[in-house]
Write a protein that holds these residues in place. Structure first.
Motif, mmCIF file in Angstrom:
data_model
loop_
_atom_site.group_PDB
_atom_site.id
_atom_site.type_symbol
_atom_site.label_atom_id
_atom_site.label_comp_id
_atom_site.label_asym_id
_atom_site.label_seq_id
_atom_site.Cartn_x
_atom_site.Cartn_y
_atom_site.Cartn_z
ATOM 1 N N LYS A 323 0.973 -1.391 -0.257
ATOM 2 C CA LYS A 323 0.167 -0.170 0.111
ATOM 3 C C LYS A 323 1.193 1.499 -0.206
ATOM 4 N N ARG A 324 0.061 2.324 -0.940
ATOM 5 C CA ARG A 324 1.016 3.776 -0.511
ATOM 6 C C ARG A 324 -0.096 4.177 -0.253
ATOM 7 N N GLU A 325 0.270 4.987 1.371
ATOM 8 C CA GLU A 325 -0.523 5.768 1.188
ATOM 9 C C GLU A 325 0.312 6.047 3.099
ATOM 10 N N LYS A 326 -0.416 7.586 2.910
ATOM 11 C CA LYS A 326 -0.912 8.261 4.234
ATOM 12 C C LYS A 326 -1.891 7.632 5.109
ATOM 13 N N VAL A 327 -1.154 7.588 6.808
ATOM 14 C CA VAL A 327 -1.822 7.104 7.596
ATOM 15 C C VAL A 327 -1.518 7.322 8.939
ATOM 16 N N LYS A 328 -2.106 8.910 9.353
ATOM 17 C CA LYS A 328 -2.222 9.339 10.755
ATOM 18 C C LYS A 328 -2.302 8.501 11.868
ATOM 19 N N ASN A 329 -1.495 8.339 12.622
ATOM 20 C CA ASN A 329 -1.436 8.035 14.427
ATOM 21 C C ASN A 329 -2.471 8.260 15.046
ATOM 22 N N PRO A 330 -3.024 7.162 16.183
ATOM 23 C CA PRO A 330 -4.192 7.450 16.846
ATOM 24 C C PRO A 330 -2.601 7.846 17.498
ATOM 25 N N PHE A 331 -3.977 8.839 18.203
ATOM 26 C CA PHE A 331 -3.250 9.599 19.256
ATOM 27 C C PHE A 331 -3.852 10.654 20.715
#
Length: 339
Positions: A323-331
């Motif tokens: 996959k080539r995507e941007k994912v915001k990590n949980p905070f």
């Protein structure tokens, strides 16, 4: 037969390595099986307009690795598919800390036996980072980078662009639109701290003032300070930003402290004990970045933190699932007794 080959002129990877990786990827994915023929040197050379020397170099490499066998008068055939073909991955972290180790361990565990992983630390040193990239430019299938640099952004940009976008995964920090093609798992430092503090506003209101201990000696993303100021301004919270907490420094009763460095956390706890201040009542403590120790220290230290395990797992999943995507990590803010 030629469909297994993925050779492009605009890739930074040498053509012979593109041939090698096309074959090994096809074996890994089950597209090529033992005994299958592949294009001859002349056929591959003609189809992709490559020099015979380039194709021959690639095939010699594949023969040495046991992937190919040549049969006189018949051509080249896949020799083995039980040869391990793990991904070769280079991790370039800015430093090693408890939470970076969590990312590393989660990434390694998620990749399992499907990767050979090397780890190098660039210490936010641009020249050291450049040497790692240039010296290992064609050796790896993926480059997983934490781009925490605070000087020479144009040079850093030029260095990162030496890595083909399809091989690049950026961890922990989002970059500018110039890098729009890369995959990434990132923190949004400005909005993360704002939203996490907002979720604990009822606890923060117990205190008269909020102090952010933002170190000068150890660089951290400046967006943390921006988000902190925005939160305090928007919710009319009295605040101060200081560079450190020294042992013996008075802790102010009625103040809640947000502490990034663990040295400052230890000094704050010592100072509270010497002043007989009750943590969670007289003094509030919020620590940045979750570690197992903070879950049990003082019967629980409140933290604001990204999910470091999730970050490592998400990065590994992008490689395994292509996959080539941007994912915001949980905070999140984790409520415990120190606030």
């Amino acid at each position: 037969m030629s469909t297994v080959f993925n050779i492009e002129d605009d890739k930074k990877t040498p053509k012979y390595m593109q041939i090698v990786r096309s074959v090994t990827d096809a074996i890994r994915e089950g597209k090529l099986k033992k005994g299958d023929p592949i294009l001859s040197i002349n056929e591959l050379s003609d189809e992709f307009i490559l020099s015979r020397d380039t194709v021959q170099k690639a095939y010699m490499h594949l023969r040495k690795q046991g992937y190919l066998v040549s049969v006189r008068g018949k051509g080249f055939f896949i020799n083995r598919t039980d040869v391990a073909t793990p991904f070769r991955i280079l991790l370039l972290f800015n430093k090693i800390s408890n939470y970076k180790k969590q990312i590393y361990n989660a990434f390694v565990h998620a990749m399992g036996e499907q990767a050979v992983i090397d780890l190098k630390i660039h210490h936010s040193n641009v020249r050291l980072f450049e040497s790692f990239v240039i010296n290992h430019q064609f050796e790896y299938d993926y480059y997983v980078i934490m781009p925490h640099f605070y000087d020479q952004p144009e040079i850093v940009e030029a260095i990162i662009k030496k890595i083909p976008a399809e091989k690049l995964i950026i961890l922990d920090k989002d970059l500018t639109n110039n890098y729009s093609k890369y995959a990434g798992v990132y923190q949004d430092f400005k909005n993360d701290i704002y939203q996490a503090l907002e979720s604990g506003l009822d606890l923060i209101r117990k205190y008269n003032r909020l102090v952010l201990v933002y170190p000068k000696m150890v660089p951290y993303p400046p967006e943390i300070k921006i988000g902190f100021r925005f939160f305090c301004s928007h919710h009319q919270v009295d605040y101060t930003i200081i560079p450190e907490l020294e042992e013996g420094m008075d802790a102010e009763k009625g103040t809640a402290y947000i502490v990034i460095e663990e040295t400052d956390l230890v000094n704050l706890i010592k100072n509270c004990r010497s002043q007989k201040l009750v943590i969670g009542k007289d003094i509030g403590i919020i620590s940045y970045n979750e570690t197992p120790l903070k879950e049990i220290l003082l019967d629980g230290i409140t933290v604001i933190s990204t999910d470091h395990v999730k970050m490592g797992e998400n990065a590994a999943r992008m490689i395994l699932d292509k996959k080539r995507e941007k994912v915001k990590n949980p905070f999140m803010l984790i409520r415990r007794n120190s606030l």
